[in-house]
Design a protein around this motif. Structure first.
Motif, short mmCIF file in Angstrom:
data_model
loop_
_atom_site.label_atom_id
_atom_site.label_comp_id
_atom_site.label_asym_id
_atom_site.label_seq_id
_atom_site.Cartn_x
_atom_site.Cartn_y
_atom_site.Cartn_z
N ALA A 240 -9.12 7.48 0.23
CA ALA A 240 -9.29 7.45 1.68
C ALA A 240 -8.49 8.59 2.31
O ALA A 240 -7.44 8.97 1.79
N VAL B 76 -3.23 5.00 -2.40
CA VAL B 76 -4.28 5.59 -1.57
C VAL B 76 -4.08 7.09 -1.51
O VAL B 76 -2.93 7.58 -1.41
N GLU C 134 -9.81 11.57 -5.67
CA GLU C 134 -10.13 10.52 -6.64
C GLU C 134 -9.59 10.87 -8.03
O GLU C 134 -9.14 9.99 -8.76
N VAL D 60 0.47 5.15 0.47
CA VAL D 60 -0.38 6.28 0.80
C VAL D 60 0.25 7.55 0.25
O VAL D 60 1.44 7.80 0.47
N VAL E 58 0.86 -1.19 0.00
CA VAL E 58 0.00 0.00 0.00
C VAL E 58 0.89 1.23 0.00
O VAL E 58 1.81 1.34 0.83
N LEU F 282 -10.20 0.95 5.05
CA LEU F 282 -9.21 0.70 4.00
C LEU F 282 -8.60 -0.69 4.16
O LEU F 282 -8.51 -1.46 3.19
N ILE G 140 -7.53 3.43 -4.21
CA ILE G 140 -8.61 3.57 -3.23
C ILE G 140 -8.54 4.96 -2.63
O ILE G 140 -7.50 5.37 -2.12
N SER H 96 4.08 5.39 3.49
CA SER H 96 3.28 6.60 3.57
C SER H 96 4.11 7.83 3.24
O SER H 96 5.10 8.12 3.90
N GLN I 32 -12.08 5.68 8.17
CA GLN I 32 -11.67 5.41 6.80
C GLN I 32 -10.42 4.54 6.75
O GLN I 32 -10.28 3.68 5.87
N LEU J 71 -5.85 10.18 -8.14
CA LEU J 71 -5.62 8.74 -8.19
C LEU J 71 -5.92 8.19 -9.59
O LEU J 71 -5.16 7.36 -10.12
#
Length: 243
Positions: A63, A39, A43, A15, A13, A74, A61, A86, A70, A46
């Motif tokens: 978030a 993430v 939107e 972020v 993931v 996730l 996704i 992150s 949230q 992304l």
């Protein structure tokens, strides 16, 4: 694990993966064979990143990591992953003289870069051999006048990485500290002579150039593969701490 001791690709993931360093990290992970979930709050950003990176093993996704519900949702959605990286940071209002500082305007930076990352650590479903990597920054070592908030939060984030490396073991927790990196952040500077200023900044560094997002991505990828590194800050700053 492969025969040469390098961990095989897994699920990660990212972020803040919709732009800048986060997008470069996602691109490097995809190139190394990882399944990647990017993430972010936007939107549209992304969606743009998905078009640029390709939709092979990539999912996006939306978030907000400052919202605990949230963050919990996730990881209920993505399940167990091998790595969480992150790059999240909302810099709006985070610079200014301390005697005039408006803390209400700077709360976004505190919430995204420190509290949000703590929420990721709380809710992430990481494999036992997995890792959590934060992106801090040079301000923790070379603070500028008017940058007390940024310097403090970056330093706190590195302290968080060390604390979590002990608490979450054997999950590995590290931080990567970039210096001056060429991302979209410089486009927001009210400079009429931006190119000249950036060139002067580069000349100050031992590396004689500013960083690129790919420089940070290379180091992050090495951390994911290095199973004996935890509680560490890796500097990608062109020698900025030395000058």
């Amino acid at each position: 694990m492969t025969d040469n001791g390098i961990a095989q690709a897994g699920r990660a993931v990212v972020v803040g993966g919709g732009s800048g360093m986060g997008q470069a990290i996602a691109d490097a992970l995809l190139g190394a064979g990882y399944e990647v979930i990017i993430v972010g709050r936007s939107e549209q950003r992304l969606a743009d990143a998905v078009r640029e990176l390709g939709d092979g093993k990539l999912t996006a996704i939306a978030a907000d990591i400052t919202d605990e519900e949230q963050v919990s949702r996730l990881f209920e959605t993505v399940g167990t992953v091998d790595h969480v990286i992150s790059t999240a940071a909302d810099l709006a209002g985070s610079y200014g003289p301390i005697t005039e500082f408006d803390f209400s305007h700077a709360s976004g930076f505190l919430q995204t870069k420190l509290i949000g990352n703590m929420l990721l650590a709380k809710h992430a479903r990481l494999a036992p051999t997995g890792s959590l990597t934060f992106i801090s920054g040079i301000a923790a070592y070379r603070p500028a006048a008017g940058g007390a908030m940024v310097a403090s939060i970056n330093a706190a984030l590195e302290g968080l990485a060390r604390a979590l490396a002990v608490e979450l073991a054997p999950i590995r927790v590290n931080a990567v500290s970039p210096g001056w990196v060429l991302t979209g952040i410089w486009d927001n500077m009210p400079w009429e002579d931006k190119e000249q200023r950036l060139a002067a900044m580069a000349e100050k560094l031992p590396a004689r150039r500013l960083g690129r997002p790919e420089d940070v991505a290379t180091v992050v990828l090495s951390l994911l593969r290095s199973e004996f590194v935890t509680g560490t800050v890796l500097h990608v700053d062109g020698g900025h701490r030395l000058v």
